[in-house]
Design a protein around this motif. Structure first.
Motif, short mmCIF file in Angstrom:
data_model
loop_
_atom_site.label_atom_id
_atom_site.label_comp_id
_atom_site.label_asym_id
_atom_site.label_seq_id
_atom_site.Cartn_x
_atom_site.Cartn_y
_atom_site.Cartn_z
N SER A 165 0.68 -1.25 0.00
CA SER A 165 -0.01 0.09 -0.03
C SER A 165 1.01 1.36 0.03
O SER A 165 0.07 2.40 -0.33
CB SER A 165 -1.00 -0.19 1.18
OG SER A 165 -1.66 -1.12 1.24
N HIS B 90 -6.01 -4.20 11.66
CA HIS B 90 -7.68 -3.74 11.61
C HIS B 90 -7.79 -3.27 10.26
O HIS B 90 -9.03 -3.33 9.61
CB HIS B 90 -7.57 -2.35 12.32
CG HIS B 90 -7.72 -2.67 14.08
ND1 HIS B 90 -8.68 -3.44 14.31
CD2 HIS B 90 -6.92 -2.50 14.88
CE1 HIS B 90 -8.79 -3.52 15.72
NE2 HIS B 90 -7.49 -3.09 16.33
N LEU B 91 -6.70 -2.69 9.50
CA LEU B 91 -7.17 -2.35 7.83
C LEU B 91 -7.73 -3.51 7.24
O LEU B 91 -8.40 -3.54 6.20
CB LEU B 91 -5.89 -1.59 7.53
CG LEU B 91 -5.60 -0.15 8.12
CD1 LEU B 91 -4.21 0.37 7.54
CD2 LEU B 91 -6.64 0.86 7.24
N LEU C 294 -6.37 -2.50 -0.76
CA LEU C 294 -7.76 -1.71 -0.13
C LEU C 294 -8.94 -1.51 -1.28
O LEU C 294 -8.76 -1.28 -2.38
CB LEU C 294 -7.20 -0.18 0.13
CG LEU C 294 -5.98 -0.23 1.43
CD1 LEU C 294 -5.39 1.16 1.63
CD2 LEU C 294 -6.70 -0.78 2.60
N CYS D 153 -2.50 -1.36 13.50
CA CYS D 153 -3.06 -0.83 12.46
C CYS D 153 -3.40 -1.39 11.25
O CYS D 153 -4.50 -1.52 10.74
CB CYS D 153 -2.56 0.84 12.09
SG CYS D 153 -2.53 1.84 13.51
N ASN E 258 -10.93 -4.94 8.11
CA ASN E 258 -12.07 -3.89 7.77
C ASN E 258 -12.04 -3.16 6.19
O ASN E 258 -13.07 -2.72 5.91
CB ASN E 258 -12.09 -2.77 8.75
CG ASN E 258 -12.62 -3.66 10.07
OD1 ASN E 258 -13.47 -4.15 10.47
ND2 ASN E 258 -11.53 -3.80 10.93
N TRP E 259 -11.09 -2.92 5.73
CA TRP E 259 -10.69 -1.95 4.69
C TRP E 259 -10.29 -2.63 3.41
O TRP E 259 -10.63 -2.11 2.36
CB TRP E 259 -9.67 -0.97 4.96
CG TRP E 259 -10.12 0.18 6.10
CD1 TRP E 259 -10.97 -0.10 7.17
CD2 TRP E 259 -9.65 1.56 6.23
NE1 TRP E 259 -11.17 0.95 7.66
CE2 TRP E 259 -10.46 2.01 6.93
CE3 TRP E 259 -9.13 2.25 5.09
CZ2 TRP E 259 -10.31 3.33 7.47
CZ3 TRP E 259 -8.79 3.68 5.62
CH2 TRP E 259 -9.34 4.10 6.79
N THR E 260 -10.01 -3.76 3.43
CA THR E 260 -9.42 -4.36 2.28
C THR E 260 -10.61 -4.97 1.28
O THR E 260 -11.69 -5.38 1.66
CB THR E 260 -8.23 -5.54 2.57
OG1 THR E 260 -9.03 -6.72 3.37
CG2 THR E 260 -7.09 -4.83 2.87
#
Length: 271
Positions: free
Chosen positions: A202, A225-226, A245, A222, A229-231
């Motif tokens: 990223s 969590h990414l 992402l 971090c 929840n964000w990928t």
């Protein structure tokens, strides 16, 4: 003299000869590969044979074993040769487990792999988020001087990061599981490598001055969590990609930028 008595005399003579030979024996050959964990760590830390010998001398090992300096140097060199032969297998840990040339107990194999892929936090903090390319590798001299990690160790750690990244880059499935399956790392170390791979992919700018107080563990938390929840893998199970992402989500985040640039709105939302 009976045959039985003659046979007994011969057996006694042979046993006596074996004992005499045993007193002169100074070399033992076996099929189990001996691994000295302390010497292995010195090798991983990038020390030369001479430096490793000096460190072992200072540890008082000669007083413990009664050996001489020449024997200690020979022993250290022998261990280093073994580690160098094992290194090509450590690049792809399943090969170490499957090979038959080196007879190493499973718990020792796990130790060899885990320590080989371990890294110094000072070093990983310097390369986190950077592209794992030749350009970054050229900076290892400066990173070594800055962190106090030997150049050889820096190269090993950097090559490990790059190797793991290349293997799992295009894989479907959970990132941590892919790393564990292909490199046989513990859950903790696999999660750390997942964070390193995620940030390298990223290209987050983790080296900014205002972020210097953050540790690698902060960033690893971090990243976890990414990833969750964000990928794309978190948003759409069909995509099943833990490294990329969700672009639509990132686009939506741009609409929140006004809250950061407009001080009055920011203060209002903070309240």
């Amino acid at each position: 003299m009976s045959l039985r008595c003659a046979a007994l005399l011969i057996q006694t003579f042979l046993f006596t000869e074996v004992l005499a030979m045993a007193n002169e024996l100074d070399v033992f050959v076996g099929n189990t590969t001996l691994i000295d964990e302390d010497v292995y760590q010195l090798w991983l830390d990038g020390y030369s044979v001479s430096d490793a010998v000096n460190i072992r001398l200072k540890s008082g090992i000669l007083d413990q074993t009664g050996a001489g300096p020449d024997v200690l140097e020979s022993d250290t060199m022998d261990h280093y040769r073994t580690f160098q032969m094992l290194e090509r297998l450590l690049h792809y840990p399943p090969k170490l487990v499957q090979q038959l040339l080196f007879q190493i107990p499973p718990y020792k194999q796990s130790m060899l792999i885990e320590r080989y892929y371990a890294f110094d936090e000072a070093f990983v903090r310097e390369v986190l988020g950077k592209k794992l390319s030749k350009g970054t590798k050229k900076d290892l001299d400066d990173i070594s001087a800055k962190t106090g990690v030997t150049l050889k160790s820096c190269r090993r750690q950097f090559d490990n990061f790059k190797r793991v990244f290349k293997v799992v880059e295009e894989m479907r499935g959970a990132l941590v599981e892919n790393i564990q399956q292909n490199f046989l790392l513990s859950d903790k170390l696999a999660r750390d490598y997942a964070a390193i791979v995620f940030f390298a992919n990223s290209r987050f700018e983790t080296g900014k001055r205002k972020l210097q107080y953050l540790t690698f563990e902060d960033f690893a938390t971090c990243a976890e969590h990414l990833i969750q929840n964000w990928t794309l893998g978190a948003v759409d199970v069909a995509e099943d990609m833990d490294m990329d992402l969700d672009k639509e989500f990132l686009q939506d985040l741009k609409e929140l930028k006004i809250l950061i640039t407009d001080k009055d709105l920011l203060d209002q939302h903070k309240r």
